[in-house]
Design an enzyme around this catalytic site. Structure first.
Site: not given
Ligand code: PEP
Ligand code: MG
Length: 844
Positions: A76, A424, A531, A587, A713, A735, A799
Site C-alpha cells: 500500500r 454589485h 455604506r 461611511r 482606496e 481594498t 474594510c
Molecule cells: C472598497 O472600495 O474597498 C470599499 C469597501 O468600498 P465599496 O466596495 O463600497 O466601493
Molecule cells: Mg470603495
C-alpha cells in the site's frame, strides 16, 4: 551514488518518520506501539521508492525474509499527507499455483480460485500493463475465469504468469513507484497542495486471511458519524462469503451495532466487536484524532490493518474538534487549528446535500456561498411578485444595479451574466447571505425573451426551477436535496474559544438593521463599514433622493434633504441600538448620483410622473449626470465637496442619533470619508462636520464625541497617508477600489478575462478575491507606515471584501492593523482565522 534501499520492519522503535516514510507508515508504527494486533509490516522509505522508480531495485529476499515463508502480502502507498493520494493497494502478492493449491485445501476451491483470479487481474493490468478489457470480470465460475485469465496473460505477455513471490513483489513495487511519478498523479497531488517533489513510501504487510475458514472477514469501524460528528459506532463488515469487495460496494455487509438494515457484528461476533471497540477508543485517545480502523478477522482473531483519519463533513469536523478538546484529548488551541476557517461558511448557509445528484447547466464565479432552489425570474419586480406569493425564486440579471436591491431581498438567490467577486451582485449577495453566482458567461442570457440557454443547448425559461450553488459557482437544473445550516452548540463553542485567543478585531460591513442583527448574531466586534447609500434605495426614500438630485436650487435641495434627515436619523438610531455600544463606522455617501436614477425609458416616465416634471427634463438631467467613467467620476468625497449639503445632512443625522442614543454605553460614532485623494478634501469635510457637531451639541444640550476617518482606496491616498493621517483618527483601507485602481482593472468587468489571466499565470489569483500582497499589499504597508509616522496611535483596518479572507487577516495582523471588516456572514470565518494566527506559534 544511489543509496542502499532502506527496508524497515515496523517496530515500536524503528526509525520511521512521516517525512521519510509517509503518514501511513508512521501511523502503523503508532498502532504497533499501542500493542494493537498489527500484522507484520515493512516500510520502504521515500528514497527507496524513488530509487525503485529509477531502476534501483531492492533485493526482494530481504523483504520476504521478514515474513513467514509462503505468506501472502499486500502493498500500500504511504505518502506524507494521505490527501495527496497514491497508487491503489495491491493485495495477495505471493499468490502462485502452489499457494493456490494450498489455499484450495483450507479455504475451498472456489474461494482460492477467486483470490488467485483477482490477483492475476490486478497484476496483469497494473504491473504488466496489459489491456484491462481482456481481464474484465467474466461471467464464468471462478476456476474457469482463472484459467482464462492465466492464458490471456501468457498470450499477451509472452511469458507465463510469474510464479516466484520475489518477482511478483518487485513487479508490484516498481509499478507503484512509477505510477507515483506519472504526470496525472503529479498534477492531481499538486492540485491538493503537494510539493512537486513529494515522496512516496510503500508498506508491505502480511495479509490477514479474511477469506479463511471459521469466523473470518474484513471491515472498518469508527466511533463517530461522518456527517454529524456525533458519537456513533459506524462501519461495515463483510464476512468471508461476501469478500472484501463487498465492503466498497456497500451491499450485503453487516453493520457494526444494532441496525434496522440487518444483523450486526456486535450480535454475531461480540468478542471481536468488543475488542475492536477497545482498539478504536485507544486509537482516538493516543493518536489524538477520530480514526477509522481497518480490520480483518481471521478465524475469530482480530487484526488491525490500518488506521486513517475519519472522513468528515465540515459540520462533523467542528464537532469532532470540540469533542476531542472537551474530552481532554487535545488542547483548545489545537481544536481551533483543526477546522479550516473557510469550511465554516458552509455551515452558515443551506448547501446542496453532498450525495445529491448534480445536473450542471453552467458555471460562474462562486460569489456568495450557500445554495437555494427556485423558479427563475428576470426582473426585480417579478422577484417581488413571486416572493409575495411565497414562492422561492432566483433573480436572473445581466448584472445587478442598486435598483435591483428590493428584488434581491425578495429572491432566494441571484445569478448574473457579468461581474466578479466585488461586483454589485456579489457584494450585496454576501451582505444578505444570499447565494450568488456571477459572471456565468458560458450561459446565454436572453433576458428579453426571458430564457437562458445552457452551453449544451438546453433552454431554461422563466418559471423553470433551478438551483444555484454559490459555494461552487454551479447552476443546477431542478431542485436537488439541500441540507440546513448548522449553527449548533459545537460551532458556538469553537468560536467562543477563538474569541478568547485572537488579537485582531473582526467587524462587519453592515448597512441595514438586518445586517447589523446578523453581525451581532455572529458576534462581530462592531460595524466597520456602513455604506449609507444602501439606505436610500427603499422606495419611499428613493423618490425623495431623486427629488434632491433634481432640485433646481440649493434651497430646493435643502428641502429634500430635510425630508431625508429623519429617515437617516432613524437608520442610525436603529443601528446604534442593535450594536449596543459597539463601534459603528458610517461611511458618507459614496456612489455617483446617477446610480439613484432609473436607467430605462419606463423608469424615466415613472419618475416624470412622480416628480411632476416633463419627461424631457428627466432625460436631460439623467444625461447630464452620465459619466464615461463613473467609478472615477463624481463620487465619494468629490460629491461631498461639490454638493456639501448631502454630507452635512448625513452628519446631522448621525449626531442627532448619537445625542439621543440610550443604549447603556456612550455611542462614539465613527464617520468615514470615501475616495479621498488629497488632504485638503479631508480638511474641508472635517471643518463642516465639526461645525455640524457643534451645532447639534448646542441645540440638543448633549455632549458627545465622534471620530473622523479616511477610507484609503485610491493609490494617491495611500501615498499621501502621512499628511492625511494628521487630520483623522483612523485609516480604513477599501481594498476593492484600491485593487481596481492599482491594477487599472474594472471590478465589475474583470470577470470576463480573469479566468484566462489566472489560468495562464499572469495573476496567481483573482486580486479582487485574494489580496495582492505584492502590489496592493505594498501600498497598504507603505500607507500604514506613513500614517503611523504622523499619528502613531492611528487606528488601521481593512474594510474591502478581502477583509474576511484568512490570507488578508494574516496580512493585516502582520502589518499591525487593529481590525478587519467583512460581510456579516464571513465574520465567523474571520474570527476563526484570526484565532488560528494567534495560536499557531504555540502549537508548532
Ligand atoms: C472598497 O472600495 O474597498 C470599499 C469597501 O468600498 P465599496 O466596495 O463600497 O466601493
Ligand atoms: Mg470603495
Amino acid at each position: 551514488m544511489p543509496q542502499a534501499p532502506s527496508i524497515t520492519l515496523v517496530t515500536p522503535t524503528a526509525p520511521i518518520a512521516t517525512a521519510t516514510h509517509g503518514g501511513r507508515a508512521k501511523c502503523l508504527q503508532r498502532l504497533v506501539r499501542l500493542e494493537l494486533p498489527v500484522p507484520t509490516t515493512v516500510a520502504l522509505s521515500f528514497d527507496t521508492v524513488l530509487g525503485i522508480a529509477n531502476g534501483v531495485m531492492p533485493d526482494p529476499s530481504v523483504i520476504l525474509s521478514q515474513f513467514e515463508p509462503g505468506a501472502l502480502l499486500c502493498v500500500r502507498p504511504s505518502s506524507e499527507d494521505p490527501d495527496w493520494g497514491g497508487p491503489g493497494a495491491i493485495l495477495n502478492v505471493g499468490m502462485t499455483e502452489e499457494k493456490h493449491a494450498q489455499l484450495a485445501e483450507t479455504f475451498g476451491a472456489e474461494t482460492a480460485a477467486r483470490m488467485y483470479l483477482r490477483f492475476v487481474q490486478t497484476y496483469a493490468v497494473h504491473v504488466a500493463r496489459l489491456d484491462p478489457d481482456m481481464f474484465e470480470d467474466a461471467e464464468s465460475p471462478p476456476a474457469e475465469a482463472l484459467y482464462d485469465a492465466l492464458r490471456a496473460y501468457e498470450d499477451e505477455y509472452e511469458e507465463p504468469f510469474p510464479q516466484d513471490p520475489g518477482t511478483q513483489l518487485i513487479g508490484v513495487l516498481r509499478s507503484m513507484a512509477r505510477a507515483w511519478q506519472g504526470t496525472t498523479a503529479r498534477l492531481l497531488r499538486q492540485a491538493k497542495g503537494a510539493p512537486a517533489d513529494a515522496g512516496l513510501g510503500l508498506i508491505v504487510q502480511h495479509m490477514a486471511q479474511s477469506a479463511g475458514p471459521g469466523d473470518s472477514g474484513a471491515g472498518v469501524m469508527q466511533l463517530v458519524n461522518s456527517d454529524t460528528g456525533l458519537p456513533q459506532i459506524t462501519g461495515r463488515y463483510a464476512g468471508r462469503a461476501q469478500g472484501r469487495e463487498a465492503l466498497n460496494a456497500g451491499a450485503d455487509v453487516l453493520y457494526l451495532e444494532k441496525d434496522p438494515r440487518g444483523p450486526s457484528l456486535a450480535e454475531q461476533l461480540p468478542d471481536a466487536f468488543d475488542a475492536l471497540k477497545r482498539y478504536s477508543v485507544l486509537m482516538r485517545q493516543r493518536l489524538r484524532e477520530e480514526m477509522q480502523c481497518e480490520f480483518a478477522i481471521e478465524n475469530g482473531r482480530v487484526a488491525i490493518l490500518d488506521g486513517v483519519r475519519v472522513q468528515r463533513s465540515n459540520r462533523a469536523a467542528v464537532r469532532i474538534a470540540v469533542q476531542l478538546a472537551e474530552d481532554g484529548v487535545i488542547a483548545r488551541e489545537e481544536a481551533i487549528c483543526r477546522v479550516e476557517p473557510r469550511a465554516l461558511s458552509e455551515l452558515l448557509h443551506r448547501q446542496v446535500a453532498p450525495n445529491a445528484p448534480r445536473d450542471v447547466l453552467g458555471r460562474g464565479v462562486a460569489a456568495s456561498p450557500g445554495a437555494a432552489s427556485g423558479v427563475i425570474v428576470f426582473t426585480a419586480a417579478a422577484a417581488q411578485a413571486r416572493a409575495a406569493q411565497g414562492e422561492p425564486c432566483i433573480l436572473v440579471r445581466r448584472e445587478t444595479s442598486p435598483e435591483d436591491i428590493r428584488g434581491m431581498h425578495a429572491a432566494s438567490a441571484v445569478l448574473t451574466e457579468r461581474g466578479g467577486m466585488s461586483s454589485h451582485a456579489a457584494v450585496i449577495g454576501r451582505g444578505l447571505g444570499l447565494p450568488c453566482v456571477v459572471g456565468a458567461s458560458s450561459i446565454r442570457f436572453q433576458t428579453r425573451r426571458r430564457q437562458l440557454i445552457a452551453p449544451d443547448g438546453r433552454v431554461i425559461r422563466e418559471g423553470d426551477t433551478v438551483t444555484l450553488d454559490g459555494s461552487t459557482g454551479d447552476v443546477l437544473a431542478g431542485a436537488p436535496r439541500l441540507i440546513e445550516p448548522a449553527l449548533d452548540d459545537a460551532f458556538q463553542t469553537l468560536l467562543g474559544w477563538a474569541d478568547d485567543v485572537r488579537d485582531v478585531a473582526v467587524r462587519a460591513n453592515a448597512d441595514t438593521p438586518e445586517d447589523a442583527k446578523t453581525a451581532r448574531a455572529f458576534k462581530a466586534d462592531g460595524i466597520g463599514l456602513c455604506r449609507t447609500e444602501h439606505m436610500f434605495f427603499e422606495d419611499d426614500r428613493l423618490t425623495v433622493m431623486r427629488e434632491m438630485i433634481f432640485a433646481g436650487s440649493s434651497e430646493d435641495r435643502r428641502a429634500s434633504l430635510e425630508r431625508l434627515l429623519p429617515m437617516q436619523r432613524e437608520d442610525f438610531t436603529r443601528l446604534f441600538k442593535i450594536m449596543a455600544g459597539k463601534p459603528v463606522c458610517i461611511r458618507l455617501l459614496d456612489p455617483p448620483l446617477h446610480e439613484f436614477l432609473p436607467s430605462d425609458r419606463a423608469g424615466h416616465q415613472a419618475l416624470a410622473e412622480a416628480l411632476d416634471l416633463p419627461l424631457s427634463d428627466i432625460t436631460r438631467r439623467v444625461e447630464a449626470l452620465t459619466e464615461y467613467n463613473p467609478m472615477l467620476g463624481m463620487r465619494g468625497v468629490r460629491l461631498g465637496i461639490a454638493v456639501p449639503e448631502i454630507y452635512e445632512m448625513q452628519a446631522r443625522a448621525i449626531f442627532e442619533a448619537t445625542a439621543a442614543a440610550n443604549v447603556g454605553a456612550a455611542v462614539v460614532p465613527e464617520i468615514m470619508i470615501p475616495l479621498v485623494t488629497a488632504k485638503r478634501e479631508v480638511e474641508l469635510v472635517k471643518t463642516r462636520i465639526d461645525a455640524v457637531a457643534a451645532e447639534v451639541r448646542t441645540r440638543m444640550g448633549v455632549d458627545f464625541d465622534y471620530s473622523l476617518g479616511v477610507m484609503v482606496e485610491t493609490p494617491r491616498a495611500a501615498l499621501r497617508a502621512e499628511e492625511i493621517a494628521q487630520h483623522c483618527a483612523f485609516l480604513s483601507f477599501g481594498t476593492n477600489d484600491l485593487t481596481q485602481m492599482t491594477y487599472g482593472l474594472s471590478r465589475d468587468d474583470a470577470g470576463r478575462f480573469m479566468s484566462a489571466y489566472v489560468q495562464q499565470g499572469v495573476f496567481p489569483e483573482d486580486p479582487f478575491h485574494t489580496l495582492d500582497r505584492d502590489g496592493v499589499g505594498e501600498l497598504l504597508t507603505m500607507a500604514a507606515e506613513r500614517g503611523r509616522r504622523a499619528a502613531p496611535d492611528i487606528t488601521l483596518s481593512i474594510c474591502g471584501e478581502h477583509g474576511g479572507s484568512p490570507e488578508s487577516i494574516a496580512f493585516a495582523r502582520d502589518a499591525g492593523f487593529h481590525y478587519v471588516s467583512c460581510s456579516p456572514f464571513r465574520v465567523p470565518v474571520a474570527r476563526l482565522a484570526a484565532a488560528q494566527l494567534a495560536v499557531t506559534p504555540n502549537i508548532r
